[in-house]
Scaffold this motif. Structure first.
Motif, PDB file in Angstrom:
ATOM      1  N   LEU A  72       0.829  -1.207   0.000  1.00 27.71           N
ATOM      2  CA  LEU A  72       0.000   0.000   0.000  1.00 27.71           C
ATOM      3  C   LEU A  72       0.861   1.253   0.000  1.00 27.71           C
ATOM      4  CD1 LEU A  72      -2.547  -1.096   2.759  1.00 27.71           C
ATOM      5  CD2 LEU A  72      -2.889  -1.162   0.288  1.00 27.71           C
ATOM      6  N   SER A  73       0.330   2.309  -0.588  1.00 26.90           N
ATOM      7  CA  SER A  73       1.006   3.605  -0.593  1.00 26.90           C
ATOM      8  C   SER A  73       0.235   4.563   0.309  1.00 26.90           C
ATOM      9  CB  SER A  73       1.060   4.166  -2.009  1.00 26.90           C
ATOM     10  OG  SER A  73      -0.254   4.493  -2.437  1.00 26.90           O
ATOM     11  N   VAL A  74       0.790   5.728   0.503  1.00 26.13           N
ATOM     12  CA  VAL A  74       0.112   6.775   1.276  1.00 26.13           C
ATOM     13  C   VAL A  74      -1.241   7.077   0.643  1.00 26.13           C
ATOM     14  CG1 VAL A  74       0.220   9.221   1.904  1.00 26.13           C
ATOM     15  CG2 VAL A  74       2.214   7.750   2.244  1.00 26.13           C
ATOM     16  N   GLY A  75      -1.297   7.101  -0.659  1.00 21.19           N
ATOM     17  CA  GLY A  75      -2.547   7.368  -1.367  1.00 21.19           C
ATOM     18  C   GLY A  75      -3.623   6.340  -1.061  1.00 21.19           C
ATOM     19  N   ASP A  76      -3.211   5.095  -0.854  1.00 20.34           N
ATOM     20  CA  ASP A  76      -4.178   4.054  -0.528  1.00 20.34           C
ATOM     21  C   ASP A  76      -4.826   4.284   0.837  1.00 20.34           C
ATOM     22  OD1 ASP A  76      -3.677   2.595  -2.915  1.00 20.34           O
ATOM     23  OD2 ASP A  76      -1.907   1.691  -1.985  1.00 20.34           O
ATOM     24  N   LEU A  77      -4.099   4.929   1.735  1.00 19.11           N
ATOM     25  CA  LEU A  77      -4.621   5.165   3.083  1.00 19.11           C
ATOM     26  C   LEU A  77      -5.518   6.396   3.175  1.00 19.11           C
ATOM     27  CD1 LEU A  77      -1.479   4.420   5.282  1.00 19.11           C
ATOM     28  CD2 LEU A  77      -3.332   2.876   4.670  1.00 19.11           C
ATOM     29  N   GLU A  78      -5.553   7.199   2.133  1.00 12.97           N
ATOM     30  CA  GLU A  78      -6.333   8.441   2.173  1.00 12.97           C
ATOM     31  C   GLU A  78      -7.816   8.195   2.432  1.00 12.97           C
ATOM     32  OE1 GLU A  78      -5.462  10.678  -1.368  1.00 12.97           O
ATOM     33  OE2 GLU A  78      -3.459  11.211  -0.655  1.00 12.97           O
ATOM     34  N   SER A  79      -8.353   7.110   1.919  1.00 12.61           N
ATOM     35  CA  SER A  79      -9.779   6.837   2.126  1.00 12.61           C
ATOM     36  C   SER A  79     -10.099   6.568   3.591  1.00 12.61           C
ATOM     37  CB  SER A  79     -10.222   5.662   1.269  1.00 12.61           C
ATOM     38  OG  SER A  79      -9.508   4.492   1.635  1.00 12.61           O
ATOM     39  N   ALA A  80      -9.120   6.130   4.353  1.00  8.42           N
ATOM     40  CA  ALA A  80      -9.344   5.833   5.765  1.00  8.42           C
ATOM     41  C   ALA A  80      -8.901   6.962   6.689  1.00  8.42           C
ATOM     42  CB  ALA A  80      -8.611   4.552   6.155  1.00  8.42           C
ATOM     43  N   ILE A  81      -7.886   7.711   6.261  1.00  7.53           N
ATOM     44  CA  ILE A  81      -7.291   8.708   7.163  1.00  7.53           C
ATOM     45  C   ILE A  81      -7.582  10.143   6.736  1.00  7.53           C
ATOM     46  CG2 ILE A  81      -5.079   9.591   8.046  1.00  7.53           C
ATOM     47  CD1 ILE A  81      -4.068   6.716   8.052  1.00  7.53           C
ATOM     48  N   GLY A  82      -7.567  10.405   5.457  1.00  6.61           N
ATOM     49  CA  GLY A  82      -7.745  11.766   4.955  1.00  6.61           C
ATOM     50  C   GLY A  82      -6.688  12.066   3.915  1.00  6.61           C
ATOM     51  N   LYS A  83      -6.548  13.323   3.573  1.00  6.63           N
ATOM     52  CA  LYS A  83      -5.585  13.726   2.540  1.00  6.63           C
ATOM     53  C   LYS A  83      -4.180  13.259   2.891  1.00  6.63           C
ATOM     54  CE  LYS A  83      -8.382  17.525   1.098  1.00  6.63           C
ATOM     55  NZ  LYS A  83      -8.518  18.428   0.053  1.00  6.63           N
ATOM     56  N   SER A  84      -3.311  13.242   1.884  1.00 11.45           N
ATOM     57  CA  SER A  84      -1.968  12.681   2.067  1.00 11.45           C
ATOM     58  C   SER A  84      -1.186  13.375   3.184  1.00 11.45           C
ATOM     59  CB  SER A  84      -1.184  12.707   0.764  1.00 11.45           C
ATOM     60  OG  SER A  84      -0.999  14.029   0.320  1.00 11.45           O
ATOM     61  N   ASN A  85      -1.372  14.692   3.333  1.00 10.11           N
ATOM     62  CA  ASN A  85      -0.642  15.366   4.406  1.00 10.11           C
ATOM     63  C   ASN A  85      -1.072  14.835   5.775  1.00 10.11           C
ATOM     64  OD1 ASN A  85      -3.156  16.685   4.100  1.00 10.11           O
ATOM     65  ND2 ASN A  85      -2.369  18.541   5.077  1.00 10.11           N
ATOM     66  N   ARG A  86      -2.346  14.483   5.925  1.00 15.55           N
ATOM     67  CA  ARG A  86      -2.852  13.911   7.177  1.00 15.55           C
ATOM     68  C   ARG A  86      -2.259  12.516   7.380  1.00 15.55           C
ATOM     69  NH1 ARG A  86      -7.442  15.482   9.814  1.00 15.55           N
ATOM     70  NH2 ARG A  86      -6.340  17.432   9.488  1.00 15.55           N
ATOM     71  N   LYS A  94       2.906  12.830  14.299  1.00 15.63           N
ATOM     72  CA  LYS A  94       2.641  14.243  14.583  1.00 15.63           C
ATOM     73  C   LYS A  94       1.171  14.450  14.970  1.00 15.63           C
ATOM     74  CE  LYS A  94       6.595  15.946  12.636  1.00 15.63           C
ATOM     75  NZ  LYS A  94       7.672  15.714  13.556  1.00 15.63           N
ATOM     76  N   ARG A  95       0.347  13.468  14.636  1.00 14.84           N
ATOM     77  CA  ARG A  95      -1.084  13.534  14.907  1.00 14.84           C
ATOM     78  C   ARG A  95      -1.530  12.133  15.340  1.00 14.84           C
ATOM     79  NH1 ARG A  95      -5.330  16.922  13.201  1.00 14.84           N
ATOM     80  NH2 ARG A  95      -3.877  18.187  11.987  1.00 14.84           N
ATOM     81  N   ASN A  96      -2.496  12.083  16.240  1.00 18.86           N
ATOM     82  CA  ASN A  96      -3.016  10.805  16.724  1.00 18.86           C
ATOM     83  C   ASN A  96      -4.136  10.297  15.824  1.00 18.86           C
ATOM     84  OD1 ASN A  96      -1.364  10.691  19.019  1.00 18.86           O
ATOM     85  ND2 ASN A  96      -2.773  11.984  20.170  1.00 18.86           N
ATOM     86  N   LEU A  97      -4.293   8.991  15.819  1.00 25.13           N
ATOM     87  CA  LEU A  97      -5.421   8.386  15.122  1.00 25.13           C
ATOM     88  C   LEU A  97      -6.712   8.759  15.853  1.00 25.13           C
ATOM     89  CD1 LEU A  97      -4.022   4.787  14.573  1.00 25.13           C
ATOM     90  CD2 LEU A  97      -4.601   6.412  12.770  1.00 25.13           C
ATOM     91  N   THR A  98      -7.761   8.971  15.088  1.00 19.93           N
ATOM     92  CA  THR A  98      -9.075   9.213  15.681  1.00 19.93           C
ATOM     93  C   THR A  98      -9.878   7.917  15.624  1.00 19.93           C
ATOM     94  OG1 THR A  98     -10.087   9.871  13.596  1.00 19.93           O
ATOM     95  CG2 THR A  98      -9.038  11.630  14.916  1.00 19.93           C
ATOM     96  N   LEU A  99     -10.959   7.865  16.359  1.00 20.04           N
ATOM     97  CA  LEU A  99     -11.798   6.671  16.352  1.00 20.04           C
ATOM     98  C   LEU A  99     -12.337   6.354  14.952  1.00 20.04           C
ATOM     99  CD1 LEU A  99     -12.905   4.408  18.060  1.00 20.04           C
ATOM    100  CD2 LEU A  99     -14.811   5.876  18.689  1.00 20.04           C
ATOM    101  N   PRO A 100     -12.822   7.342  14.192  1.00 18.78           N
ATOM    102  CA  PRO A 100     -13.263   7.018  12.827  1.00 18.78           C
ATOM    103  C   PRO A 100     -12.127   6.476  11.946  1.00 18.78           C
ATOM    104  CG  PRO A 100     -14.167   9.129  13.498  1.00 18.78           C
ATOM    105  CD  PRO A 100     -13.183   8.708  14.553  1.00 18.78           C
ATOM    106  N   MET A 101     -10.919   7.001  12.109  1.00 19.15           N
ATOM    107  CA  MET A 101      -9.776   6.484  11.345  1.00 19.15           C
ATOM    108  C   MET A 101      -9.501   5.025  11.703  1.00 19.15           C
ATOM    109  SD  MET A 101      -6.971   9.492  11.628  1.00 19.15           S
ATOM    110  CE  MET A 101      -7.303  11.172  11.164  1.00 19.15           C
ATOM    111  N   ILE A 102      -9.532   4.734  13.002  1.00 19.98           N
ATOM    112  CA  ILE A 102      -9.281   3.375  13.472  1.00 19.98           C
ATOM    113  C   ILE A 102     -10.309   2.417  12.881  1.00 19.98           C
ATOM    114  CG2 ILE A 102      -9.372   1.906  15.534  1.00 19.98           C
ATOM    115  CD1 ILE A 102      -8.057   4.296  17.046  1.00 19.98           C
ATOM    116  N   LYS A 104     -12.084   2.766  10.134  1.00 20.75           N
ATOM    117  CA  LYS A 104     -11.899   2.626   8.689  1.00 20.75           C
ATOM    118  C   LYS A 104     -10.665   1.782   8.367  1.00 20.75           C
ATOM    119  CE  LYS A 104     -14.198   6.947   7.447  1.00 20.75           C
ATOM    120  NZ  LYS A 104     -13.991   8.324   6.976  1.00 20.75           N
ATOM    121  N   LEU A 105      -9.576   1.983   9.097  1.00 26.58           N
ATOM    122  CA  LEU A 105      -8.368   1.191   8.860  1.00 26.58           C
ATOM    123  C   LEU A 105      -8.643  -0.290   9.112  1.00 26.58           C
ATOM    124  CD1 LEU A 105      -5.742   3.564  10.458  1.00 26.58           C
ATOM    125  CD2 LEU A 105      -5.759   2.842   8.065  1.00 26.58           C
TER     126      LEU A 105
END
Length: 119
Positions: A72-86, A94-102, A104-105
């Motif tokens: 997987l690439s960073v782009g593949d994770l965007e659907s679960a986490i957000g934009k590539s910078n996130r 630099k940022r913690n996972l949120t419950l919705p991210m968890i 989705k992952l």
């Protein structure tokens, strides 16, 4: 060897020695040897849970491991986490996972919840 509770490391080592040869030629179920093997494996497993427990991996390491496993690439994770910078902020801690991210992952990539929640 007789079946007995595993109470200490010496008992544990003896139990491992007793079943080790059986892993190469596993005995048939519902035979005395098969019953011995199954009971000893259960006793060993319980002892290991109490005395040799393995902690779940760090959430970020679990994500990176799954990325490596599935290519997987960073782009593949965007659907679960957000934009590539996130995604980069998460992966660089630099940022913690949120419950919705968890959620989705776990749903999208099958990363165990225990690994994503951490300790």
């Amino acid at each position: 060897m007789q079946i007995k509770l595993i109470k200490n490391e010496q008992d544990y080592e003896a139990a491992l020695r007793a079943v080790a040869p059986m892993f190469d030629d596993e005995p048939l179920m519902n035979t005395p040897e098969g019953d011995f093997f199954e009971v000893m494996c259960l006793l060993i497993e319980e002892y290991e849970k109490k005395h040799h427990a393995i902690a779940p991996p760090d959430p970020i390491e679990a994500i990176k491991f799954r990325m490596e496993q599935q290519g997987l690439s960073v782009g593949d994770l965007e659907s679960a986490i957000g934009k590539s910078n996130r995604v980069y902020e998460i992966l660089n801690r630099k940022r913690n996972l949120t419950l919705p991210m968890i959620r989705k992952l776990h749903a999208q990539f099958g990363i165990p919840l225990e690994s994503l929640v951490g300790q």
